[in-house]
Design a protein around this motif. Sequence first.
Motif, mmCIF file in Angstrom:
data_model
loop_
_atom_site.group_PDB
_atom_site.id
_atom_site.type_symbol
_atom_site.label_atom_id
_atom_site.label_comp_id
_atom_site.label_asym_id
_atom_site.label_seq_id
_atom_site.Cartn_x
_atom_site.Cartn_y
_atom_site.Cartn_z
ATOM 1 N N SER A 373 103.014 63.247 -6.320
ATOM 2 C CA SER A 373 102.782 64.547 -6.957
ATOM 3 C C SER A 373 101.714 64.469 -8.037
ATOM 4 C CB SER A 373 104.091 65.073 -7.566
ATOM 5 O OG SER A 373 105.064 65.243 -6.570
ATOM 6 N N GLU A 374 101.734 63.388 -8.817
ATOM 7 C CA GLU A 374 100.770 63.304 -9.913
ATOM 8 C C GLU A 374 99.347 63.103 -9.401
ATOM 9 O OE1 GLU A 374 98.999 60.743 -11.484
ATOM 10 O OE2 GLU A 374 99.747 58.902 -10.569
ATOM 11 N N LYS A 375 99.178 62.475 -8.257
ATOM 12 C CA LYS A 375 97.842 62.342 -7.677
ATOM 13 C C LYS A 375 97.271 63.705 -7.309
ATOM 14 C CE LYS A 375 98.262 57.664 -5.760
ATOM 15 N NZ LYS A 375 98.324 56.867 -4.515
ATOM 16 N N LYS A 376 98.170 64.608 -6.952
ATOM 17 C CA LYS A 376 97.739 65.939 -6.543
ATOM 18 C C LYS A 376 97.603 66.898 -7.718
ATOM 19 C CE LYS A 376 98.968 69.630 -3.287
ATOM 20 N NZ LYS A 376 99.947 70.069 -2.261
ATOM 21 N N ALA A 377 98.533 66.819 -8.659
ATOM 22 C CA ALA A 377 98.594 67.816 -9.741
ATOM 23 C C ALA A 377 97.940 67.386 -11.044
ATOM 24 C CB ALA A 377 100.052 68.192 -10.008
ATOM 25 N N PHE A 378 97.884 66.093 -11.305
ATOM 26 C CA PHE A 378 97.361 65.614 -12.595
ATOM 27 C C PHE A 378 95.893 65.182 -12.474
ATOM 28 C CE2 PHE A 378 101.487 64.352 -15.047
ATOM 29 C CZ PHE A 378 101.784 65.701 -15.176
ATOM 30 N N LYS A 379 95.063 66.134 -12.113
ATOM 31 C CA LYS A 379 93.630 65.908 -12.095
ATOM 32 C C LYS A 379 93.042 66.416 -13.415
ATOM 33 C CE LYS A 379 93.396 66.256 -7.050
ATOM 34 N NZ LYS A 379 92.857 66.972 -5.893
ATOM 35 N N ALA A 380 91.807 66.102 -13.657
ATOM 36 C CA ALA A 380 91.183 66.501 -14.919
ATOM 37 C C ALA A 380 91.249 68.014 -15.134
ATOM 38 C CB ALA A 380 89.733 66.019 -14.957
ATOM 39 N N ALA A 381 91.189 68.749 -14.030
ATOM 40 C CA ALA A 381 91.202 70.215 -14.132
ATOM 41 C C ALA A 381 92.528 70.745 -14.654
ATOM 42 C CB ALA A 381 90.906 70.823 -12.767
ATOM 43 N N ALA A 382 93.562 69.918 -14.665
ATOM 44 C CA ALA A 382 94.875 70.367 -15.133
ATOM 45 C C ALA A 382 94.990 70.349 -16.651
ATOM 46 C CB ALA A 382 95.971 69.484 -14.522
#
Length: 468
Positions: A373-382
């Motif tokens: 989940s964090e690979k998908k949701a915790f990008k710089a844009a978040a």
Amino acid sequence: MTVVTRFAPSPTGYLHVGGARTALFCYLYARHHGGQFELRIEDTDTARSTRESVQAIFDGMNWLGLEHDGEVRFQSDNLPRYHECLKQLLAEDKAYYCDCSKERLEKLRAEQMDKGEKPRYDGHCRDLGLVKSDDTIVRFKNPQQGEVTFNDLVRGEITVSNRELDDLVIARADGMPTYNFSVVIDDADMGITHVIRGDDHVNNTPRQINLYRALGFDVPEFAHVPMILGDDGARLSKRHGAVSVMQYAEDGYLPEAVLNYLVRLGWSHGDQEIFSKQELIDLFSFKAVNRAPSAFNTKKLNWINHKYMQEADPKRLAILVAERLKQTIEADFSIEQLLPLVDLFKERADTVNELADAMLSLLQPLSAYDEKSEKKAFKAAAIEPLERVVSHCRAVNDWDAADLHQVIADVVEELDVGFGKVGMPVRLALLSIAQGPAIDVIMRVLGQQETIHRLQQAIQYIQDKHPE
């Protein structure tokens, strides 16, 4: 006639699933007919019987709510009675001493198998008139003519020729009675009217009926229930997972759910799946018991347990969760702390253990996030959406009265993005997983300070992961 059933386990291990199902059928049949359900511990195998196993049987039956009537009987207390009946059969020439060596019996067995015959004792000592010695055992003089017929309440009429039955051993050289002998005396003395047991005992029944008759006892009715298989069709064993009743307690199942599942292993009432205990008592009949083996299905057990958990008293679940957390992480949580989390997570939990594990994300500081989940949701844009949510959270004056869903909605509107662009990183930041209860509910439970702390923690995590 008052119906009297019994459950008679050997205390050589835990109360296993098959034994518990047999005990349940005995219990339901007795209660349905307003009769008695007795418990007898068959502990004459002194080498393997243990106090720990006796306690395990008590624990399992108590947990399942299978209350027996009267005092528990122990076979080891009944040795004088067995010897009395042994003397009776010897005196009436219905039993005899045998001194056949182990080597002779093994040779006889091998010869019979080579000829394609059924291995059986050949009656070598039957008419020799031997007397007791240190090496003699006692065999029952099984009738050599006629046949034994009984009506099994599950399998129907069964007939066996006496020619197929050999002279079984009823007492060992040390004087200890064998199973087939002692069980007949116990059942007769206890007034058992219905012997309900696994179908692995079907072959014992004709032998035991002959013993009942030889001793002048009334013959009870018999019901042999089919065995339980694993998902792979093999006989249920440890390799299939938990087979001890108390293991299911440790794994977070509710006793009423396990009881409900066990009764459905071989018994049915139309398409109904969920039964109260009283319904089972009212409806149970051997006419509805299948002859074929039943396959244990953990997914089905989980489904039933989930149903019971949704209807369970939240306070009871909170108490069970508190006990679980004390065992697993050695932490004490009050029922007041856990109650609001029960309703928050129970819809997604199949067991108490799953419920406890889900709660931990809100009860302890987060130490890691779901990797996928964090690979998908915790990008710089978040980072920006999370920072905006933090800002809005700080602006809330009365956290308990605020519309916390609107906090997220306002950020979505400000950034002009889809809800997932804000909601997914926020939920992951607060819960460590991407799926779960509604975000505003999580925020409410965590409180304003912890919500802001977890959001800031996530922001720092992303910044460290994606440095400019």
